[in-house]
Scaffold this motif. Structure first.
Motif, PDB file in Angstrom:
ATOM      1  N   SER A   1      14.581   5.289 100.729  1.00 19.46           N
ATOM      2  CA  SER A   1      13.266   4.924 101.281  1.00 19.46           C
ATOM      3  C   SER A   1      13.408   4.412 102.710  1.00 19.46           C
ATOM      4  N   LYS A   2      14.447   3.637 102.964  1.00 19.25           N
ATOM      5  CA  LYS A   2      14.703   3.126 104.321  1.00 19.25           C
ATOM      6  C   LYS A   2      14.948   4.284 105.281  1.00 19.25           C
ATOM      7  N   ALA A   3      15.704   5.290 104.809  1.00 19.88           N
ATOM      8  CA  ALA A   3      15.971   6.453 105.653  1.00 19.88           C
ATOM      9  C   ALA A   3      14.715   7.262 105.908  1.00 19.88           C
ATOM     10  N   ILE A   4      13.893   7.436 104.883  1.00 20.26           N
ATOM     11  CA  ILE A   4      12.653   8.193 105.043  1.00 20.26           C
ATOM     12  C   ILE A   4      11.734   7.502 106.043  1.00 20.26           C
TER      13      ILE A   4
ATOM     14  N   ASP B   1      11.857  -7.033 105.819  1.00 16.29           N
ATOM     15  CA  ASP B   1      13.042  -6.840 106.662  1.00 16.29           C
ATOM     16  C   ASP B   1      12.771  -5.852 107.792  1.00 16.29           C
ATOM     17  N   LEU B   2      12.116  -4.757 107.462  1.00 11.92           N
ATOM     18  CA  LEU B   2      11.814  -3.753 108.488  1.00 11.92           C
ATOM     19  C   LEU B   2      10.912  -4.337 109.562  1.00 11.92           C
TER      20      LEU B   2
ATOM     21  N   PRO C   1       3.436  -9.090 103.942  1.00 13.49           N
ATOM     22  CA  PRO C   1       2.975  -8.850 105.317  1.00 13.49           C
ATOM     23  C   PRO C   1       1.630  -8.125 105.335  1.00 13.49           C
ATOM     24  N   PHE C   2       0.720  -8.636 106.152  1.00 15.14           N
ATOM     25  CA  PHE C   2      -0.636  -8.095 106.301  1.00 15.14           C
ATOM     26  C   PHE C   2      -1.422  -8.184 104.997  1.00 15.14           C
TER      27      PHE C   2
ATOM     28  N   ALA D   1      11.631  -3.550  97.324  1.00 14.08           N
ATOM     29  CA  ALA D   1      10.717  -2.894  98.255  1.00 14.08           C
ATOM     30  C   ALA D   1       9.910  -3.913  99.053  1.00 14.08           C
ATOM     31  N   CYS D   2       9.533  -5.009  98.389  1.00 17.28           N
ATOM     32  CA  CYS D   2       8.829  -6.078  99.106  1.00 17.28           C
ATOM     33  C   CYS D   2       9.749  -6.696 100.155  1.00 17.28           C
ATOM     34  N   GLN D   3      10.999  -6.913  99.782  1.00 17.43           N
ATOM     35  CA  GLN D   3      11.953  -7.477 100.740  1.00 17.43           C
ATOM     36  C   GLN D   3      12.224  -6.515 101.887  1.00 17.43           C
TER      37      GLN D   3
END
Length: 490
Positions: A267-270, A300-301, A404-405, A294-296
């Motif tokens: 998912s990070k790569a996508i 992080d992103l 976030p948001f 996924a929340c983390q």
């Protein structure tokens, strides 16, 4: 409670005003029979390749612990199928029995993933892998024939090359009528710089291809083919037997977190590879790892972007350093050896400013083209879905207004029936509903978790996905509503 002490999931279902969709159940292929059925449709290469892939587990369990340590082979699962609960063992093996019992589990419709098939994308030999996966898909489609109103099986989509993936996508959708694809990710690729003759050295001298970043292949044609065929890529990839999950003695150590690690990687790569920017209409699911990671990752992103986006990086350009000021401060406050070193380096405290790794674009987020807050919703929250087991209390994190948001991530109810961690197939819905009873989820959250999110994952990609199913009317009404709420309170 039922007569045997179990909370009756059918009673919970009867109190809901929406269907329940199981986004990730499993059936367990009966290897001896399944292999012979594969032989009939795919020949000896398919059947024998399948049996060879299955044999790796008993082979590892037959080794002594010192031998596994010497060769660095992970301890696999043993006693991993239901035994005392013989009815559930039979249910996992026989799709027609599973079909009959779904109402007993409180489930209206289920997407069913393989068990033996989970390891088939790891087969290294190209011809064997293609033959095994093609035959597995054919035999699976036949096993679930005429059961489509209550459940649909996932076809295996190998991702070793884009051409291989697209060929199987075309076949399973057009010839077998598949609606769900289980995509491979994290494929091990042998290092070109290493040519070890020893099989164990060759097994360990690999890197893992996450498809959308630093791959030797361009997978954009695969994503385009998914849009064309109405297939949402779902990943049920393994992270065990790799790196830090390679204990020769402890299966639980290897197992915990491995699906999450695999989902985190792809998912990070996508996201960073810009796939969700280039293909805004595509939906992706990452299964059986929960949603906590996924929340983390979302946070992080965002935090990394705030510090490493193009504009922020300009503040870190070494050429902006006032070397004269730095040296004068060192002369006033620093030790003599620090001052001497700065003078010797013409005031440069670090390596030269041109050492950036030889990359053309210094912005790691350049493919995402993020310019506004809404981009984070469009590129991460909207396209990504996450399979969560019923008793995972971190499922509530997906719906937290403190994300976030205030974004709500799309958690999907995933029973995992058929596998060792479901002691009784009647338990998952009751365990999931305990999150409502305990105040972890609201009833609206529970509706999204057990119904709406799954509808939007597959129904957005393929508006005809639920036609002819037991949930067709409810799914159609859900899709006709305003788009699924992505932000808390909206």
């Amino acid at each position: 409670m039922s007569a045997d002490g179990h909370r009756a999931p059918a009673q919970i279902r009867s109190r809901l005003d929406h269907p329940v969709i199981d986004g990730d159940g499993h059936w367990v292929e009966f290897d001896p029979v399944f292999a012979e059925r594969m032989r009939k449709v795919g020949g000896d290469l398919a059947a024998d390749g399948f049996l060879a892939a299955m044999k790796t587990t008993p082979d590892a369990l037959s080794m002594s612990l010192p031998e596994r340590r010497r060769r660095r082979i992970a301890q696999p699962a043993f006693w991993s199928r239901q035994a005392e609960n013989t009815l559930d063992r039979a249910t996992a093996m026989m799709p027609r029995l599973l079909y009959e019992r779904l109402p007993e589990f409180g489930t209206d419709f289920a997407v069913i993933y393989p068990t033996a098939g989970l390891r088939l994308p790891r087969i290294h030999d190209d011809d064997t892998r293609r033959a095994v996966i093609r035959a597995h898909n054919v035999v699976t489609a036949d096993a679930f024939h005429n059961l489509g109103d209550r459940m649909t099986p996932a076809a295996i989509i190998p991702m070793h090359t884009p051409d291989e993936a697209m060929a199987e996508l075309e076949y399973v959708t057009r010839e077998l009528g598949a609606k769900v694809g289980m995509f491979g990710s994290g494929m091990s690729r042998r290092l070109s710089s290493a040519a070890p003759a020893d099989p164990d050295a060759a097994r360990l001298a690999v890197w893992y291809d996450v498809l959308a970043l630093d791959s030797n292949h361009d997978y954009d044609p695969v994503w385009a083919k998914c849009l064309e065929l109405g297939i949402a890529p779902t990943f049920h990839s393994s992270g065990s037997n790799q790196g830090l999950r390679l204990s020769p003695s402890n299966f639980v150590y290897n197992h915990i977190g491995h699906f999450a690690a695999a989902g985190h990687a792809v998912s990070k790569a996508i996201f960073l590879g810009g796939v969700t920017r280039r293909f805004p209409g595509l939906r992706f699911a990452f299964l059986e790892g929960g949603v906590g990671w996924a929340c983390q990752l979302f946070g992080d992103l965002l935090e990394h972007w705030e510090r490493r986006n193009r504009k922020a990086l300009e503040r870190m350009d070494p050429r902006k350093l006032d070397r004269t000021l730095l040296t004068s401060l060192a002369e006033k406050y620093g030790d003599s050896d620090v001052v001497a070193a700065l003078h010797a380096r013409d005031g440069w405290p670090d390596h030269g400013p041109d050492l950036t790794g030889g990359i053309d674009d210094l912005d790691d987020f350049s493919a995402c083209r993020i310019t506004r807050k809404e981009d984070w919703i469009d590129l991460y929250v909207t396209p990504f879905y996450f399979g969560c087991e019923a008793d995972d209390r971190t499922n509530g994190w997906a719906f937290s207004p403190h994300n976030p948001f205030g974004a709500k991530l799309k958690a999907i109810y995933s029973s995992d029936i058929g596998h060792f961690d479901v002691i009784d197939m009647r338990d998952p819905l009751a365990e999931a509903h305990e999150l409502v009873e305990d105040g972890v989820l609201s009833p609206d959250n529970f509706r999204d978790f057990t119904f709406a999110n799954a509808v939007h994952l597959w129904g957005t990609q393929n508006p005809r996905f639920f036609e002819g199913t037991a949930v067709a009317r409810a799914a159609s009404e859900e899709l006709a509503r305003a788009p699924l709420r992505a932000v808390a309170g909206s």
